[in-house]
Design a protein around this motif. Sequence first.
Motif, PDB file in Angstrom:
ATOM      1  N   UNK A 285      21.812  52.757  11.997  1.00 25.23           N
ATOM      2  CA  UNK A 285      22.862  53.631  11.475  1.00 25.23           C
ATOM      3  C   UNK A 285      23.224  53.254  10.046  1.00 25.23           C
ATOM      4  N   UNK A 286      23.416  54.250   9.200  1.00 28.11           N
ATOM      5  CA  UNK A 286      23.777  54.033   7.793  1.00 28.11           C
ATOM      6  C   UNK A 286      25.235  54.391   7.516  1.00 28.11           C
ATOM      7  N   UNK A 287      25.957  54.814   8.548  1.00 30.20           N
ATOM      8  CA  UNK A 287      27.322  55.331   8.371  1.00 30.20           C
ATOM      9  C   UNK A 287      28.359  54.250   8.663  1.00 30.20           C
ATOM     10  N   UNK A 288      29.112  53.855   7.645  1.00 32.19           N
ATOM     11  CA  UNK A 288      30.200  52.894   7.802  1.00 32.19           C
ATOM     12  C   UNK A 288      31.509  53.675   7.884  1.00 32.19           C
ATOM     13  N   UNK A 289      32.225  53.513   8.987  1.00 35.00           N
ATOM     14  CA  UNK A 289      33.464  54.261   9.181  1.00 35.00           C
ATOM     15  C   UNK A 289      34.706  53.490   8.743  1.00 35.00           C
ATOM     16  N   UNK A 290      34.588  52.184   8.585  1.00 32.15           N
ATOM     17  CA  UNK A 290      35.712  51.383   8.107  1.00 32.15           C
ATOM     18  C   UNK A 290      35.172  50.129   7.427  1.00 32.15           C
ATOM     19  N   UNK A 291      35.655  49.867   6.204  1.00 36.56           N
ATOM     20  CA  UNK A 291      35.171  48.733   5.419  1.00 36.56           C
ATOM     21  C   UNK A 291      35.928  47.446   5.724  1.00 36.56           C
ATOM     22  N   UNK A 292      35.413  46.382   5.180  1.00 33.48           N
ATOM     23  CA  UNK A 292      36.056  45.068   5.237  1.00 33.48           C
ATOM     24  C   UNK A 292      37.274  45.091   4.313  1.00 33.48           C
ATOM     25  N   UNK A 293      38.394  44.525   4.775  1.00 30.61           N
ATOM     26  CA  UNK A 293      39.582  44.449   3.919  1.00 30.61           C
ATOM     27  C   UNK A 293      40.847  44.852   4.653  1.00 30.61           C
ATOM     28  N   UNK A 294      41.980  44.939   3.927  1.00 26.27           N
ATOM     29  CA  UNK A 294      43.257  45.309   4.546  1.00 26.27           C
ATOM     30  C   UNK A 294      43.173  46.694   5.183  1.00 26.27           C
ATOM     31  N   UNK A 295      43.726  46.803   6.396  1.00 26.83           N
ATOM     32  CA  UNK A 295      43.725  48.078   7.103  1.00 26.83           C
ATOM     33  C   UNK A 295      44.874  48.103   8.095  1.00 26.83           C
ATOM     34  N   UNK A 296      45.705  49.146   8.009  1.00 23.31           N
ATOM     35  CA  UNK A 296      46.825  49.339   8.929  1.00 23.31           C
ATOM     36  C   UNK A 296      47.735  48.105   8.988  1.00 23.31           C
TER      37      UNK A 296
ATOM     38  N   UNK B 209      46.998  45.008   8.462  1.00 24.91           N
ATOM     39  CA  UNK B 209      46.363  43.745   8.846  1.00 24.91           C
ATOM     40  C   UNK B 209      44.966  43.679   8.223  1.00 24.91           C
ATOM     41  N   UNK B 210      44.343  42.507   8.304  1.00 21.73           N
ATOM     42  CA  UNK B 210      43.033  42.314   7.699  1.00 21.73           C
ATOM     43  C   UNK B 210      41.926  42.727   8.666  1.00 21.73           C
ATOM     44  N   UNK B 211      41.084  43.626   8.216  1.00 21.48           N
ATOM     45  CA  UNK B 211      39.908  44.023   8.994  1.00 21.48           C
ATOM     46  C   UNK B 211      38.751  43.161   8.506  1.00 21.48           C
ATOM     47  N   UNK B 212      38.275  42.249   9.317  1.00 19.60           N
ATOM     48  CA  UNK B 212      37.358  41.202   8.874  1.00 19.60           C
ATOM     49  C   UNK B 212      35.883  41.523   9.115  1.00 19.60           C
ATOM     50  N   UNK B 213      35.581  42.795   9.210  1.00 20.89           N
ATOM     51  CA  UNK B 213      34.190  43.190   9.379  1.00 20.89           C
ATOM     52  C   UNK B 213      33.966  44.614   8.926  1.00 20.89           C
ATOM     53  N   UNK B 214      32.824  45.155   9.310  1.00 21.01           N
ATOM     54  CA  UNK B 214      32.509  46.555   9.050  1.00 21.01           C
ATOM     55  C   UNK B 214      32.438  47.288  10.376  1.00 21.01           C
ATOM     56  N   UNK B 215      32.920  48.525  10.386  1.00 22.57           N
ATOM     57  CA  UNK B 215      32.720  49.391  11.540  1.00 22.57           C
ATOM     58  C   UNK B 215      31.579  50.345  11.214  1.00 22.57           C
ATOM     59  N   UNK B 216      30.541  50.316  12.035  1.00 24.43           N
ATOM     60  CA  UNK B 216      29.346  51.134  11.796  1.00 24.43           C
ATOM     61  C   UNK B 216      29.212  52.131  12.945  1.00 24.43           C
ATOM     62  N   UNK B 217      29.007  53.374  12.581  1.00 23.21           N
ATOM     63  CA  UNK B 217      28.916  54.416  13.600  1.00 23.21           C
ATOM     64  C   UNK B 217      27.665  54.252  14.453  1.00 23.21           C
ATOM     65  N   UNK B 218      27.880  54.067  15.744  1.00 20.54           N
ATOM     66  CA  UNK B 218      26.785  54.092  16.721  1.00 20.54           C
ATOM     67  C   UNK B 218      27.278  54.868  17.929  1.00 20.54           C
TER      68      UNK B 218
END
Length: 241
Positions: A96-107, A109-118
């Motif tokens: 999958x090449x689609x990233x739905x959420x990046x690394x960094x601050x989110x909502x 709090x810290x999002x410490x990874x990548x969310x990849x669409x599968x």
Amino acid sequence: MNLRKAIKTFAVTVVLAAVSMPAASQDLLARMVPVDKKAKQLDTLALQNIKERENMESPSAMLYENWDNSSTHYKGSSLPETFTIDLRGFHMPTPSRVITSNYGPRWGRMHRGLDIKVYTGDTIHAAFDGKVRIVKYEAQGYGNYVVIRHPNGLETYYAHMSKHLVKENQVVRAGQPIGLGGNTGRSTGSHLHFETRLCGVALNPCLFFDFKNQDVTGNSYVFHRNTMESESAKATAARGK
């Protein structure tokens, strides 16, 4: 007369023998040299194989003080000032090449990874050779997840899967199926949460992986502790373009 001839013949034989001896010795040595080189090569290969086996049994022992199957996030040695992470021999965790959420601050709090669409049931693969450290389920977090420690120093996290395909302490190879995509744990839709950590500290996966182009960012990545935050921010910004 016969005595003189015999003496002369004997003398010539002795001289020829004296001359031929060094040549024979040199020829023998010449034949021994390739054998000696081959023996050294075999010794070197044997040592390499031993080192590889040891590194797979206890990946990156030079960075990690112990092997712990109970704690998700490693707590032990501090980050090195500088460290070269070998990115060769990789396999993308998903096509999958689609990233739905990046690394960094989110909502907040810290999002410490990548969310990849599968999609649920999609095969998730080990990013590098390594050894499985954690296989667990976390209802209010990662859901079904796997943590693998690699000889290059990284630990990779694969979360929200529908099913585990590996066990703790199992040695895996890059590209080997380790789970199936899903929507377990704290998740609002089917995706793979993918993290990369060094000595327990989360680093932006975009420093190492380019999901859009299904490739790594280079043959290696040189980590510098004093520039960690700025490099992670740059990687996130570059990914957003």
